[in-house]
Design an enzyme around this catalytic site. Structure first.
Site, PDB file in Angstrom:
ATOM      1  CG  HIS A  82      -1.802   1.263   1.189  1.00 18.30           C
ATOM      2  ND1 HIS A  82      -3.023   1.268   0.544  1.00 18.30           N
ATOM      3  CD2 HIS A  82      -1.618   2.525   1.661  1.00 18.30           C
ATOM      4  CE1 HIS A  82      -3.563   2.482   0.641  1.00 18.30           C
ATOM      5  NE2 HIS A  82      -2.726   3.252   1.313  1.00 18.30           N
ATOM      6  CG  ASP A 161     -12.042   2.783   4.094  1.00 18.93           C
ATOM      7  OD1 ASP A 161     -11.439   3.709   4.659  1.00 18.93           O
ATOM      8  OD2 ASP A 161     -11.758   2.384   2.945  1.00 18.93           O
ATOM      9  NE  ARG A 168      -9.249  10.114   5.506  1.00 20.62           N
ATOM     10  CZ  ARG A 168      -8.435   9.190   4.995  1.00 20.62           C
ATOM     11  NH1 ARG A 168      -8.911   8.028   4.589  1.00 20.62           N
ATOM     12  NH2 ARG A 168      -7.137   9.441   4.885  1.00 20.62           N
TER      13      ARG A 168
END
Length: 441
Positions: A82, A161, A168
């Site tokens: 990631h 999420d 966000r």
């Protein structure tokens, strides 16, 4: 419970209980908590942070808010990488087929661009026909039979999420460490992985501008992953100028194809891109071996194996195989994905050396062209972007081409050229050679 009171509690720096966090996250996932209240809570977390207990609970709540991938029938070690996001960061497209061609399963759930940084899912969208909206069952089948698969985050997996991630991006709360850790780890836990390597970016083109900030995030990510029973490590890598030559979705895919193919007709791989691929590849292979209870392998031997997989064409064959199985047009890849028709050069305004690049400004310049999003509903144009001929440290002559701009029209190209000129500093003295790997955790 009263949502406003929970927002105020976090705003004032207090910790929420497990029950309070569950009420908030589950309510938001179901639609009972509106976006504006969750946005206020996210901003409170941005300024006040979270305790380790809150962070762990947030990860678990988001990971368990939807379905889980079951890779128990895959006997190979299962790893993923990631990246915290950068400019021209395209290593997933290379590392996944490379590791899979070397006997390591590489399931990966990809995301879209966040703020000024690009997203892997947007790059795959540039490939005609390529489908990342897979069912979980189909994703599991691909990993079991091919050794890899690319899955866009669906409504089934980590829906909490997915909804927070979208908020966000448009509320200025991207850089919060507990929110980043929660978002990343919840998805990785839902993937059914054995090990994770984190590429934590640091510099002008990263969310973490300084090395101490990046170290804090990397340490938090590794600790949270190990607490969840996963093998994990992190590299803190420089992200100032673009990684590689290409910035933009189609042009980055083209660069990855040329890298994997490495044919006589292809340009040689960008040195920094190749070095990062090798460093991450060695780390991923080591994490895979350690997840089987083995010792960390010799880095030189692993690197030789990865280099051979590239030179032999094994990695490129694996890439074409997964693209085909996920509906993508492999002929279009071989021919090169089309780029925007208006192309103008960015030239050096004086003789000297490229001393610095503002990566964040380059990322926002791509958004100005239409290659990224200002808001979640914006459509991305995959054909626009940049190709950088020079990098930090390069000597340039006046009027020498630094980059090519691919745009839909001359007006937007000229506007972006001014942004790029302002993002690139040319001085009379050569800078110190940029360091790529800043730290290992």
């Amino acid at each position: 419970m009263n949502i406003v009171q929970l927002i105020k509690k976090k705003r004032d720096g207090a910790s929420l209980t497990k029950e309070e966090l569950r009420f908030l996250v589950e309510g938001f996932t179901k639609g009972d908590v509106p976006d504006y209240q969750m946005s206020a809570f996210l901003m409170a977390v941005y300024f006040k942070g979270m305790s380790s207990e809150e962070g762990t609970e947030l990860i678990n709540l988001m990971a368990n808010s939807g379905a889980q991938v079951d890779l128990s029938r895959v006997k190979l070690p299962k790893v993923d990488k990631h990246s915290t996001g950068g400019i021209g960061d395209k290593t997933t497209l290379i590392l996944a087929p490379l590791l899979a061609s070397c006997g390591v399963a590489y399931p990966t759930m990809t995301g879209r661009g966040l703020a000024h940084t690009g997203g892997t899912l947007d790059k795959f969208d540039a490939i005609p026909g390529f489908e990342t909206s897979l069912t979980i069952k189909r994703f599991e089948e691909l990993v079991a039979t091919v050794g890899l698969g690319f899955l866009g985050q669906t409504e089934e997996i980590c829906p909490a999420d997915r909804k927070m991630y979208a908020l966000r991006d448009v509320t200025g709360t991207v850089e919060s460490i507990p929110l980043i850790v929660g978002s990343i780890l919840s998805k990785k836990l839902a993937e059914g992985l054995d090990g994770i390597v984190f590429d934590v970016k640091c510099g002008t083109g990263a969310f973490m501008k300084t090395q101490p900030q990046a170290s804090s995030l990397a340490t938090a990510l590794v600790a949270a992953a190990k607490a969840a029973g996963k093998q994990a490590s992190a590299l803190i890598t420089a992200m100032n100028g673009p990684l590689g030559h290409a910035v933009g979705n189609a042009v980055e895919v083209n660069e990855c194809v040329a890298y994997l193919r490495q044919g006589p007709q292809d340009p040689p791989p960008h040195a920094q891109l190749h070095e990062l691929v090798m460093e991450l590849g060695v780390e991923l292979f080591a994490v895979a071996e350690q997840s089987l209870g083995k010792k960390r392998p010799n880095a030189g031997a692993v690197r030789e194996m990865l280099e051979e997989a590239l030179k032999s064409g094994k990695a490129y064959s694996k890439f074409l195989e997964i693209v085909s199985l996920q509906g993508g047009d492999t002929d279009a890849l071989d021919q090169g994905l089309p780029l925007a028709s208006k192309r103008i050069p960015l030239v050096a305004n004086k003789k000297g050396y490229i001393r610095a690049m503002n990566g964040e400004q380059i990322g926002f310049a791509l958004i100005e062209l239409g290659g990224g999003r200002r808001k979640t509903t914006d459509k991305v144009d995959p054909s626009v972007g940049f190709w950088f001929e020079r990098e930090i440290g390069s000597a340039v002559k006046k009027d020498e081409i630094i980059a090519q701009i691919f745009a839909k029209d001359l007006k937007s190209a000229e506007s972006v050229r001014a942004l790029l000129e302002d993002a690139i500093e040319i001085g009379s003295e050569a800078p110190a050679k940029p360091k790529l790997i800043l730290e290992r955790i």
